[in-house]
Design a protein around this motif. Sequence first.
Motif, mmCIF file in Angstrom:
data_model
loop_
_atom_site.group_PDB
_atom_site.id
_atom_site.type_symbol
_atom_site.label_atom_id
_atom_site.label_comp_id
_atom_site.label_asym_id
_atom_site.label_seq_id
_atom_site.Cartn_x
_atom_site.Cartn_y
_atom_site.Cartn_z
ATOM 1 N N GLY A 1 0.848 -1.185 0.000
ATOM 2 C CA GLY A 1 0.000 0.000 0.000
ATOM 3 C C GLY A 1 0.884 1.236 0.000
ATOM 4 N N ALA A 2 0.400 2.302 -0.609
ATOM 5 C CA ALA A 2 1.230 3.493 -0.801
ATOM 6 C C ALA A 2 1.706 4.099 0.519
ATOM 7 C CB ALA A 2 0.454 4.527 -1.613
ATOM 8 N N GLY A 3 0.825 4.166 1.500
ATOM 9 C CA GLY A 3 1.186 4.816 2.758
ATOM 10 C C GLY A 3 2.278 4.082 3.517
ATOM 11 N N LEU A 4 2.117 2.770 3.692
ATOM 12 C CA LEU A 4 3.111 1.993 4.424
ATOM 13 C C LEU A 4 4.422 1.918 3.660
ATOM 14 C CD1 LEU A 4 3.891 0.276 6.830
ATOM 15 C CD2 LEU A 4 2.847 -1.711 5.702
ATOM 16 N N ALA A 5 4.353 1.781 2.341
ATOM 17 C CA ALA A 5 5.578 1.725 1.541
ATOM 18 C C ALA A 5 6.386 3.016 1.688
ATOM 19 C CB ALA A 5 5.237 1.486 0.071
ATOM 20 N N ALA A 6 5.710 4.153 1.680
ATOM 21 C CA ALA A 6 6.405 5.435 1.828
ATOM 22 C C ALA A 6 6.998 5.570 3.227
ATOM 23 C CB ALA A 6 5.445 6.583 1.553
ATOM 24 N N ARG A 7 6.267 5.105 4.236
ATOM 25 C CA ARG A 7 6.755 5.184 5.609
ATOM 26 C C ARG A 7 8.017 4.330 5.782
ATOM 27 N NH1 ARG A 7 7.587 7.860 10.136
ATOM 28 N NH2 ARG A 7 6.951 6.840 12.061
ATOM 29 N N VAL A 8 8.004 3.118 5.253
ATOM 30 C CA VAL A 8 9.169 2.237 5.341
ATOM 31 C C VAL A 8 10.359 2.851 4.610
ATOM 32 C CG1 VAL A 8 10.111 0.012 4.592
ATOM 33 C CG2 VAL A 8 7.868 0.115 5.702
ATOM 34 N N ARG A 9 10.136 3.357 3.424
ATOM 35 C CA ARG A 9 11.226 3.994 2.666
ATOM 36 C C ARG A 9 11.803 5.179 3.426
ATOM 37 N NH1 ARG A 9 9.020 7.345 -2.070
ATOM 38 N NH2 ARG A 9 8.363 8.495 -0.201
ATOM 39 N N ASP A 10 10.953 6.060 3.916
ATOM 40 C CA ASP A 10 11.435 7.281 4.568
ATOM 41 C C ASP A 10 12.169 6.966 5.871
ATOM 42 O OD1 ASP A 10 10.255 8.587 2.459
ATOM 43 O OD2 ASP A 10 8.530 9.324 3.599
ATOM 44 N N LEU A 11 11.655 6.008 6.635
ATOM 45 C CA LEU A 11 12.337 5.624 7.868
ATOM 46 C C LEU A 11 13.688 4.985 7.570
ATOM 47 C CD1 LEU A 11 9.505 4.137 10.123
ATOM 48 C CD2 LEU A 11 10.843 6.204 10.538
ATOM 49 N N THR A 12 13.728 4.155 6.545
ATOM 50 C CA THR A 12 14.981 3.509 6.168
ATOM 51 C C THR A 12 16.051 4.544 5.835
ATOM 52 O OG1 THR A 12 13.841 1.541 5.339
ATOM 53 C CG2 THR A 12 16.054 1.953 4.495
ATOM 54 N N LEU A 13 15.690 5.545 5.061
ATOM 55 C CA LEU A 13 16.646 6.585 4.701
ATOM 56 C C LEU A 13 17.060 7.411 5.919
ATOM 57 C CD1 LEU A 13 15.005 7.680 1.337
ATOM 58 C CD2 LEU A 13 17.198 6.492 1.599
ATOM 59 N N ASP A 14 16.111 7.717 6.796
ATOM 60 C CA ASP A 14 16.437 8.482 8.002
ATOM 61 C C ASP A 14 17.362 7.685 8.923
ATOM 62 O OD1 ASP A 14 14.909 10.608 7.159
ATOM 63 O OD2 ASP A 14 13.179 10.119 8.426
ATOM 64 N N LEU A 15 17.080 6.402 9.087
ATOM 65 C CA LEU A 15 17.927 5.553 9.925
ATOM 66 C C LEU A 15 19.336 5.454 9.360
ATOM 67 C CD1 LEU A 15 15.380 2.679 10.657
ATOM 68 C CD2 LEU A 15 16.278 4.297 12.344
ATOM 69 N N TYR A 16 19.418 5.294 8.048
ATOM 70 C CA TYR A 16 20.746 5.203 7.429
ATOM 71 C C TYR A 16 21.535 6.496 7.628
ATOM 72 C CZ TYR A 16 24.494 5.012 4.050
ATOM 73 O OH TYR A 16 25.738 5.062 3.461
ATOM 74 N N ARG A 17 20.902 7.621 7.404
ATOM 75 C CA ARG A 17 21.614 8.897 7.557
ATOM 76 C C ARG A 17 22.135 9.062 8.983
ATOM 77 N NH1 ARG A 17 16.913 10.782 4.588
ATOM 78 N NH2 ARG A 17 17.439 11.079 2.385
ATOM 79 N N ARG A 18 21.305 8.747 9.967
ATOM 80 C CA ARG A 18 21.738 8.853 11.362
ATOM 81 C C ARG A 18 22.899 7.882 11.627
ATOM 82 N NH1 ARG A 18 19.037 9.508 16.199
ATOM 83 N NH2 ARG A 18 18.135 11.366 15.223
ATOM 84 N N GLY A 19 22.717 6.627 11.219
ATOM 85 C CA GLY A 19 23.753 5.631 11.466
ATOM 86 C C GLY A 19 25.056 5.960 10.770
ATOM 87 N N ALA A 20 24.962 6.418 9.522
ATOM 88 C CA ALA A 20 26.175 6.737 8.765
ATOM 89 C C ALA A 20 26.939 7.883 9.408
ATOM 90 C CB ALA A 20 25.804 7.079 7.327
ATOM 91 N N GLU A 21 26.218 8.867 9.925
ATOM 92 C CA GLU A 21 26.868 10.002 10.591
ATOM 93 C C GLU A 21 27.585 9.557 11.863
ATOM 94 O OE1 GLU A 21 25.691 14.410 12.438
ATOM 95 O OE2 GLU A 21 24.119 13.030 11.769
ATOM 96 N N ILE A 22 26.921 8.744 12.669
ATOM 97 C CA ILE A 22 27.527 8.253 13.908
ATOM 98 C C ILE A 22 28.744 7.388 13.606
ATOM 99 C CG2 ILE A 22 27.161 6.711 15.876
ATOM 100 C CD1 ILE A 22 24.241 7.675 15.913
ATOM 101 N N ALA A 23 28.610 6.483 12.630
ATOM 102 C CA ALA A 23 29.699 5.571 12.311
ATOM 103 C C ALA A 23 30.915 6.307 11.749
ATOM 104 C CB ALA A 23 29.218 4.518 11.308
#
Length: 278
Positions: A156-178
């Motif tokens: 579904g469009a809503g859940l797919a967008a939420r998963v994508r956006d969270l994934t990118l946000d998590l990666y950005r945070r993790g990449a900065e810390i690492a």
Amino acid sequence: MELVHQGKVRDVYADGGDLVLVASDRVSVYDVVLPTPIPGKGALLTALSLWWFERLADIVPSHVISAEDVPAEFAGRAVRVKRLDMVPVEAVVRGYLTGSGLAEYDKSGTVCGTALPAGLVDGSRLDAPLYTPTSKAAVGDHDLPMTYEETAGLLGAGLAARVRDLTLDLYRRGAEIALASGIIIADTKFEFGLDAEGALLLADEALTSDSSRFWDAAAWKPGQTQPSFDKQYVRDWAKSTGWTPDDAEAPEIPQDVAEATLARYIEAYELLTGRTWR
């Protein structure tokens, strides 16, 4: 407790209304579980995931209830977690071009349907992190690339967008810390699930040497194989034997290869957390 699922690395037990997620010492290469365990790997994965869950909780909470309220036989490599309705997509994100993404790019100039600039090489940093989801295959089968549009059709469009956006946000945070600790997170994957109230939670593991490519930032140089702190060492060894994922039997890991792999996992843990591993 009742064993309800056995994945490539983790075993899931039902315990009352909760689940107990146990990280084994198994190691998988190209979605195939190798016959030789790497002693201590499960405990390392658990400790590092818990460390990351704390640092990512303001973006999205995890499924963890307790790391202490687990059976004594699994202490140190298990967590008590909420039951979730798991999202049937591996949420993969790439900040650098390598692996299967590079192979696709070399053939078509795209990764999961997204066109990339010409002239990129192994290890090139992407202009922006790229969400490249895959299917979630059963043990012994291979995850397959999906376009974002395919995930929207599945979730579904809503859940797919939420998963994508969270994934990118998590990666950005993790990449900065690492990166502050001298590690490049070239790519990684996350899993999500919905709890009984419909809240989306981070599940399974987070930013470990099993789920991520960790590179030595000081030695990073596009166009070459990057020194790493992850299971790429095992992948490279398995490939050097002539084995392929389609072979009937996977090779036993020599002791020196298992020890060298564990040493890389320990180094990543210590660099990231600033803690000494046992």
